[in-house]
Design a protein around this motif. Structure first.
Motif, PDB file in Angstrom:
ATOM      1  N   THR A  46       0.832  -1.204   0.000  1.00  0.00           N
ATOM      2  CA  THR A  46       0.000   0.000   0.000  1.00  0.00           C
ATOM      3  C   THR A  46       0.864   1.252   0.000  1.00  0.00           C
ATOM      4  OG1 THR A  46      -1.762  -1.170   1.175  1.00  0.00           O
ATOM      5  CG2 THR A  46      -1.825   1.225   1.250  1.00  0.00           C
ATOM      6  N   GLU A  47       1.885   1.252   0.847  1.00  0.00           N
ATOM      7  CA  GLU A  47       2.791   2.399   0.930  1.00  0.00           C
ATOM      8  C   GLU A  47       3.575   2.575  -0.367  1.00  0.00           C
ATOM      9  OE1 GLU A  47       4.460   5.773   2.426  1.00  0.00           O
ATOM     10  OE2 GLU A  47       2.818   4.619   3.292  1.00  0.00           O
ATOM     11  N   ALA A  48       4.061   1.487  -0.947  1.00  0.00           N
ATOM     12  CA  ALA A  48       4.824   1.568  -2.194  1.00  0.00           C
ATOM     13  C   ALA A  48       3.945   2.079  -3.335  1.00  0.00           C
ATOM     14  CB  ALA A  48       5.414   0.204  -2.548  1.00  0.00           C
ATOM     15  N   GLN A  49       2.712   1.620  -3.389  1.00  0.00           N
ATOM     16  CA  GLN A  49       1.789   2.068  -4.429  1.00  0.00           C
ATOM     17  C   GLN A  49       1.505   3.561  -4.285  1.00  0.00           C
ATOM     18  OE1 GLN A  49       0.495   0.180  -6.998  1.00  0.00           O
ATOM     19  NE2 GLN A  49      -0.407   2.053  -7.790  1.00  0.00           N
ATOM     20  N   LYS A  50       1.328   3.990  -3.045  1.00  0.00           N
ATOM     21  CA  LYS A  50       1.056   5.403  -2.774  1.00  0.00           C
ATOM     22  C   LYS A  50       2.249   6.277  -3.201  1.00  0.00           C
ATOM     23  CE  LYS A  50      -0.031   8.504   1.070  1.00  0.00           C
ATOM     24  NZ  LYS A  50      -0.224   8.609   2.523  1.00  0.00           N
ATOM     25  N   LYS A  51       3.456   5.846  -2.849  1.00  0.00           N
ATOM     26  CA  LYS A  51       4.650   6.609  -3.225  1.00  0.00           C
ATOM     27  C   LYS A  51       4.801   6.685  -4.744  1.00  0.00           C
ATOM     28  CE  LYS A  51       7.485   5.970   0.888  1.00  0.00           C
ATOM     29  NZ  LYS A  51       8.711   5.378   1.444  1.00  0.00           N
ATOM     30  N   LEU A  52       4.526   5.583  -5.419  1.00  0.00           N
ATOM     31  CA  LEU A  52       4.624   5.568  -6.877  1.00  0.00           C
ATOM     32  C   LEU A  52       3.608   6.528  -7.489  1.00  0.00           C
ATOM     33  CD1 LEU A  52       5.653   4.497  -9.577  1.00  0.00           C
ATOM     34  CD2 LEU A  52       4.041   2.579  -9.333  1.00  0.00           C
TER      35      LEU A  52
END
Length: 127
Positions: A46-52
């Motif tokens: 979730t965090e990686a998707q948000k950062k991307l």
């Protein structure tokens, strides 16, 4: 002689209560660990998707496009702008997080199956 052979075959097939309970406890512990890994993977993905998504929005470039260019050989990381590097790294981190989520999902499913099997075997041993 046949009766003795049958007795020993059946004895081997039925686990002892103690062994069945130990197996069940171990399976429950593995399922607990798999659940923790799964939760961590969800949080990471979730965090990686948000950062991307944030990096792509800021720069107007997509990680997938940059990745394709690198794979095609038309772009090299060393020649990327800082903004491109940010998006590209976020893309790679997201890909890793999604892969980890897939693996932990599969591991959790397997652990749950093993726990169900161990529970069934424990119930049989107790019967």
């Amino acid at each position: 002689m046949e009766v003795i052979k049958k007795f020993f075959d059946e004895e081997k097939a039925i686990k002892s209560v103690k062994q069945a309970q130990e197996d069940l406890n171990a399976a429950k512990e593995e399922a607990r660990k798999a659940e923790e890994s799964y939760i961590d993977a969800i949080d990471s993905s979730t965090e990686a998707q948000k950062k991307l998504e944030e990096a792509e929005k800021r720069t107007g470039q997509t990680g997938a496009d940059l990745f394709k260019q690198v794979q095609d050989g038309t772009l090299d990381y060393a020649n990327m702008t800082d903004a491109q590097k940010e998006v590209y790294k976020a893309y790679l981190q997201n890909e890793d997080a999604q892969r980890e989520l897939k693996e932990t999902t599969e591991a959790l499913a397997k652990a749950k199956q093993e726990e169900t099997k161990a529970s069934f075997e424990n119930d049989l041993a107790l019967a």
